[in-house]
Design a protein around this motif. Structure first.
Motif, PDB file in Angstrom:
ATOM      1  N   GLY A  38       0.602  -0.983  -0.103  1.00  0.00           N
ATOM      2  CA  GLY A  38       0.255  -0.282   0.504  1.00  0.00           C
ATOM      3  C   GLY A  38       0.695   1.540  -0.131  1.00  0.00           C
ATOM      4  O   GLY A  38       0.103   2.559   0.217  1.00  0.00           O
ATOM      5  N   GLN A  39       2.701   0.922  -0.007  1.00  0.00           N
ATOM      6  CA  GLN A  39       3.188   2.647   0.029  1.00  0.00           C
ATOM      7  C   GLN A  39       3.668   2.202  -1.555  1.00  0.00           C
ATOM      8  O   GLN A  39       3.082   1.620  -2.744  1.00  0.00           O
ATOM      9  CB  GLN A  39       4.779   1.942   0.794  1.00  0.00           C
ATOM     10  CG  GLN A  39       3.886   1.948   2.569  1.00  0.00           C
ATOM     11  CD  GLN A  39       3.703   3.192   3.552  1.00  0.00           C
ATOM     12  OE1 GLN A  39       3.722   4.322   3.021  1.00  0.00           O
ATOM     13  NE2 GLN A  39       2.593   2.763   3.242  1.00  0.00           N
ATOM     14  N   TRP A  40       3.664   4.028  -1.101  1.00  0.00           N
ATOM     15  CA  TRP A  40       4.673   4.726  -2.569  1.00  0.00           C
ATOM     16  C   TRP A  40       5.895   4.689  -2.380  1.00  0.00           C
ATOM     17  O   TRP A  40       6.340   5.580  -1.844  1.00  0.00           O
ATOM     18  CB  TRP A  40       3.557   5.935  -3.192  1.00  0.00           C
ATOM     19  CG  TRP A  40       2.552   5.144  -3.457  1.00  0.00           C
ATOM     20  CD1 TRP A  40       1.103   5.490  -3.264  1.00  0.00           C
ATOM     21  CD2 TRP A  40       1.609   4.892  -4.836  1.00  0.00           C
ATOM     22  NE1 TRP A  40      -0.325   5.085  -3.401  1.00  0.00           N
ATOM     23  CE2 TRP A  40       0.521   4.291  -4.578  1.00  0.00           C
ATOM     24  CE3 TRP A  40       1.771   4.943  -6.229  1.00  0.00           C
ATOM     25  CZ2 TRP A  40      -0.766   4.803  -5.826  1.00  0.00           C
ATOM     26  CZ3 TRP A  40       1.236   4.824  -7.481  1.00  0.00           C
ATOM     27  CH2 TRP A  40       0.490   4.141  -7.080  1.00  0.00           C
ATOM     28  N   THR A  41       7.128   4.778  -4.096  1.00  0.00           N
ATOM     29  CA  THR A  41       8.247   5.518  -3.839  1.00  0.00           C
ATOM     30  C   THR A  41       8.194   6.162  -5.112  1.00  0.00           C
ATOM     31  O   THR A  41       8.104   5.662  -6.496  1.00  0.00           O
ATOM     32  CB  THR A  41       9.157   4.414  -3.290  1.00  0.00           C
ATOM     33  OG1 THR A  41       9.470   3.295  -4.611  1.00  0.00           O
ATOM     34  CG2 THR A  41       9.184   3.462  -2.335  1.00  0.00           C
ATOM     35  N   ALA A  88       6.785   3.137  -8.436  1.00  0.00           N
ATOM     36  CA  ALA A  88       6.186   2.306  -7.367  1.00  0.00           C
ATOM     37  C   ALA A  88       5.939   1.757  -6.256  1.00  0.00           C
ATOM     38  O   ALA A  88       5.577   2.866  -5.183  1.00  0.00           O
ATOM     39  CB  ALA A  88       7.796   1.413  -7.011  1.00  0.00           C
ATOM     40  N   TYR A  89       4.351   1.302  -6.548  1.00  0.00           N
ATOM     41  CA  TYR A  89       3.282   0.825  -5.624  1.00  0.00           C
ATOM     42  C   TYR A  89       3.807  -0.716  -5.381  1.00  0.00           C
ATOM     43  O   TYR A  89       4.085  -2.198  -5.733  1.00  0.00           O
ATOM     44  CB  TYR A  89       2.205   0.970  -5.655  1.00  0.00           C
ATOM     45  CG  TYR A  89       0.948   0.359  -5.284  1.00  0.00           C
ATOM     46  CD1 TYR A  89       0.564   1.834  -4.535  1.00  0.00           C
ATOM     47  CD2 TYR A  89       0.164  -0.602  -5.450  1.00  0.00           C
ATOM     48  CE1 TYR A  89      -0.097   1.545  -3.769  1.00  0.00           C
ATOM     49  CE2 TYR A  89      -1.417  -0.164  -5.114  1.00  0.00           C
ATOM     50  CZ  TYR A  89      -0.901   0.047  -3.822  1.00  0.00           C
ATOM     51  OH  TYR A  89      -2.111   0.218  -2.854  1.00  0.00           O
ATOM     52  N   GLY A  90       3.315  -1.092  -4.181  1.00  0.00           N
ATOM     53  CA  GLY A  90       3.774  -2.402  -3.311  1.00  0.00           C
ATOM     54  C   GLY A  90       2.308  -2.710  -3.114  1.00  0.00           C
ATOM     55  O   GLY A  90       1.237  -2.484  -2.635  1.00  0.00           O
ATOM     56  N   ILE A  91       2.463  -4.245  -3.933  1.00  0.00           N
ATOM     57  CA  ILE A  91       1.248  -4.908  -4.277  1.00  0.00           C
ATOM     58  C   ILE A  91       0.850  -5.560  -2.678  1.00  0.00           C
ATOM     59  O   ILE A  91      -0.192  -5.699  -1.964  1.00  0.00           O
ATOM     60  CB  ILE A  91       1.481  -6.189  -5.101  1.00  0.00           C
ATOM     61  CG1 ILE A  91       1.842  -4.931  -6.650  1.00  0.00           C
ATOM     62  CG2 ILE A  91       0.098  -7.209  -5.408  1.00  0.00           C
ATOM     63  CD1 ILE A  91       0.456  -4.785  -6.607  1.00  0.00           C
ATOM     64  N   CYS A  92       1.834  -6.575  -1.373  1.00  0.00           N
ATOM     65  CA  CYS A  92       2.124  -7.052  -0.777  1.00  0.00           C
ATOM     66  C   CYS A  92       3.831  -6.597  -0.028  1.00  0.00           C
ATOM     67  O   CYS A  92       4.205  -5.496  -1.196  1.00  0.00           O
ATOM     68  CB  CYS A  92       1.887  -7.632  -0.549  1.00  0.00           C
ATOM     69  SG  CYS A  92       3.037  -9.080  -1.567  1.00  0.00           S
ATOM     70  N   ASP A  93       4.046  -6.735   0.631  1.00  0.00           N
ATOM     71  CA  ASP A  93       5.137  -6.258   1.245  1.00  0.00           C
ATOM     72  C   ASP A  93       6.016  -7.555   0.853  1.00  0.00           C
ATOM     73  O   ASP A  93       7.958  -6.512   1.078  1.00  0.00           O
ATOM     74  CB  ASP A  93       5.788  -7.288   3.012  1.00  0.00           C
ATOM     75  CG  ASP A  93       4.646  -6.117   4.117  1.00  0.00           C
ATOM     76  OD1 ASP A  93       3.682  -5.070   3.443  1.00  0.00           O
ATOM     77  OD2 ASP A  93       4.147  -6.272   4.383  1.00  0.00           O
ATOM     78  N   ASN A  94       6.393  -7.873  -0.227  1.00  0.00           N
ATOM     79  CA  ASN A  94       7.812  -8.175  -1.397  1.00  0.00           C
ATOM     80  C   ASN A  94       7.627  -8.493  -2.933  1.00  0.00           C
ATOM     81  O   ASN A  94       8.511  -8.754  -3.192  1.00  0.00           O
ATOM     82  CB  ASN A  94       7.369 -10.358  -0.867  1.00  0.00           C
ATOM     83  CG  ASN A  94       6.183 -10.645  -0.815  1.00  0.00           C
ATOM     84  OD1 ASN A  94       5.296 -10.801  -0.303  1.00  0.00           O
ATOM     85  ND2 ASN A  94       6.410 -11.943  -2.039  1.00  0.00           N
ATOM     86  N   TRP A  95       5.845  -7.841  -2.921  1.00  0.00           N
ATOM     87  CA  TRP A  95       6.270  -7.635  -4.076  1.00  0.00           C
ATOM     88  C   TRP A  95       5.871  -6.297  -4.824  1.00  0.00           C
ATOM     89  O   TRP A  95       5.033  -5.760  -4.237  1.00  0.00           O
ATOM     90  CB  TRP A  95       5.645  -8.493  -4.962  1.00  0.00           C
ATOM     91  CG  TRP A  95       4.524  -8.616  -6.023  1.00  0.00           C
ATOM     92  CD1 TRP A  95       5.571  -8.367  -7.277  1.00  0.00           C
ATOM     93  CD2 TRP A  95       3.630  -9.028  -6.532  1.00  0.00           C
ATOM     94  NE1 TRP A  95       4.422  -7.854  -8.239  1.00  0.00           N
ATOM     95  CE2 TRP A  95       3.505  -8.445  -8.557  1.00  0.00           C
ATOM     96  CE3 TRP A  95       2.303  -9.387  -5.999  1.00  0.00           C
ATOM     97  CZ2 TRP A  95       2.373  -9.078  -9.121  1.00  0.00           C
ATOM     98  CZ3 TRP A  95       1.120 -10.483  -7.212  1.00  0.00           C
ATOM     99  CH2 TRP A  95       1.428  -9.389  -8.153  1.00  0.00           C
ATOM    100  N   ASP A  96       5.707  -5.727  -5.328  1.00  0.00           N
ATOM    101  CA  ASP A  96       6.227  -3.884  -6.158  1.00  0.00           C
ATOM    102  C   ASP A  96       5.683  -3.772  -7.572  1.00  0.00           C
ATOM    103  O   ASP A  96       6.413  -5.008  -8.193  1.00  0.00           O
ATOM    104  CB  ASP A  96       6.670  -2.982  -5.337  1.00  0.00           C
ATOM    105  CG  ASP A  96       8.091  -3.388  -5.936  1.00  0.00           C
ATOM    106  OD1 ASP A  96       8.796  -2.923  -6.851  1.00  0.00           O
ATOM    107  OD2 ASP A  96       9.059  -3.371  -4.806  1.00  0.00           O
ATOM    108  N   LEU A  97       5.341  -3.379  -8.008  1.00  0.00           N
ATOM    109  CA  LEU A  97       5.238  -2.940  -9.427  1.00  0.00           C
ATOM    110  C   LEU A  97       5.812  -0.631  -9.037  1.00  0.00           C
ATOM    111  O   LEU A  97       5.954  -0.624  -8.679  1.00  0.00           O
ATOM    112  CB  LEU A  97       3.240  -2.494  -9.878  1.00  0.00           C
ATOM    113  CG  LEU A  97       2.923  -4.124  -9.501  1.00  0.00           C
ATOM    114  CD1 LEU A  97       1.044  -4.162 -10.322  1.00  0.00           C
ATOM    115  CD2 LEU A  97       3.569  -5.520 -11.138  1.00  0.00           C
ATOM    116  N   PHE A  98       6.109  -0.805 -11.399  1.00  0.00           N
ATOM    117  CA  PHE A  98       6.674   0.418 -11.036  1.00  0.00           C
ATOM    118  C   PHE A  98       6.743   1.154 -12.737  1.00  0.00           C
ATOM    119  O   PHE A  98       6.372  -0.135 -13.350  1.00  0.00           O
ATOM    120  CB  PHE A  98       8.292   0.495 -10.583  1.00  0.00           C
ATOM    121  CG  PHE A  98       9.455  -0.494 -11.252  1.00  0.00           C
ATOM    122  CD1 PHE A  98      10.135  -0.289 -12.785  1.00  0.00           C
ATOM    123  CD2 PHE A  98       9.609  -1.749 -10.880  1.00  0.00           C
ATOM    124  CE1 PHE A  98      10.420  -1.364 -13.635  1.00  0.00           C
ATOM    125  CE2 PHE A  98      10.072  -2.835 -11.905  1.00  0.00           C
ATOM    126  CZ  PHE A  98      10.768  -1.804 -12.345  1.00  0.00           C
TER     127      PHE A  98
END
Length: 288
Positions: A38-41, A88-98
């Motif tokens: 749920g976080q962004w970078t 980048a956006y966190g789908i879950c704590d070990n997986w993100d999309l960017f």
């Protein structure tokens, strides 16, 4: 040892197939899931790449009633500078999309000619900064003490600006070709890595697989002894067979919300170096 569920196969295959067709070297960043659910970078990235590619196509030259053909042969020392902003956006704590959006230029020497005996024309391409963009995903597969194992799949498209050129015929010193060339290409990379963390420093290294494909067009006039005497035009495909290589990098956690990264990539025909900053804005972009 913590083992995380793998990424959905459909997503991995879809992203890979979107780019079975790309220039060697784009920033991969830390090749594990780095964004909490749920976080962004936000990221700022710079990269420089140098590679050799093959070009397949024909140029048709028309002088009066006669026409001649010459084959594209190679693209030597294709140099690319690229600058991106990424999200980048966190789908879950070990997986993100960017996704990333930015600009890139391109410079190279294009070799044109049927055989060395008939002469090889060298035509320079120098395209200014044009649109570049890409998308990808990265994930952590397992975590064991200071060690983590993960990977990145990404696709990037490049469209540098058209370039004017002036080249001399390899068989007639009084004949020159004056025109423009347009180059666009795209890239897929699949990277795996072992990651080791020491305090605020994180090191990674692993194998890299990449594909390159694109299009090249040329057109212009033929000048003989200073007089406009004909025209030429041609198009061709840029291709690179699957290239295996390696990538390495280091991430420095300057603060909980700011990271600095330096990385390199190597294959038999190319090398890449890049640097970037990753910013985690904090609660402003957090999920409620």
């Amino acid at each position: 040892m913590r083992v995380f569920p793998p990424l959905p196969c459909g997503l991995m295959i879809t992203i890979a197939l979107m780019g079975t067709v790309a220039c060697a070297g784009v920033p991969t960043g830390l090749p594990i899931g780095t964004v909490e659910e749920g976080q962004w970078t936000l990221g700022l990235e710079y990269g420089y790449d140098k590679t050799d590619l093959e070009a397949a196509g024909m140029t048709v030259r028309i002088l009066g009633a006669a026409s001649y053909t010459a084959e594209f042969t190679d693209i030597e020392d294709l140099e690319t500078n690229m600058v991106f902003a990424s999200l980048a956006y966190g789908i879950c704590d070990n997986w993100d999309l960017f996704i990333r959006l930015g600009a890139s230029d391109a410079r190279d020497d294009l070799l044109i000619g049927s055989t060395p005996a008939s002469g090889i024309e060298t035509s320079a391409y120098d395209g200014g900064y044009g649109l570049a963009w890409g998308l990808g995903t990265r994930a952590t597969f397992c975590h064991w003490g200071p060690w983590r194992f993960g990977g990145t799949v990404q696709v990037t498209w490049f469209d540098p600006k058209e370039s004017d050129f002036l080249s001399t015929s390899p068989t007639a010193a009084n004949t020159v070709y004056s025109g423009s060339a347009d180059l666009d290409f795209w890239q897929t990379q699949v990277a795996l890595a072992a990651v080791y963390q020491i305090d605020t420093l994180t090191f990674w290294a692993g194998p890299l697989l990449q594909f390159t494909e694109g299009d090249l067009t040329r057109k212009g006039r033929i000048i003989v002894s200073g007089a406009d005497s004909g025209s030429f035009s041609g198009s061709g495909d840029i291709k690179e067979s699957a290239q295996f290589g390696a990538h390495v990098g280091i991430n420095w956690e300057i603060s909980p919300r700011l990271n600095c990264q330096i990385q390199g990539q190597f294959t038999s025909d190319s090398w890449f170096t890049g640097a970037g900053l990753v910013i985690q804005p904090g609660e402003f972009f957090s999920r409620n």
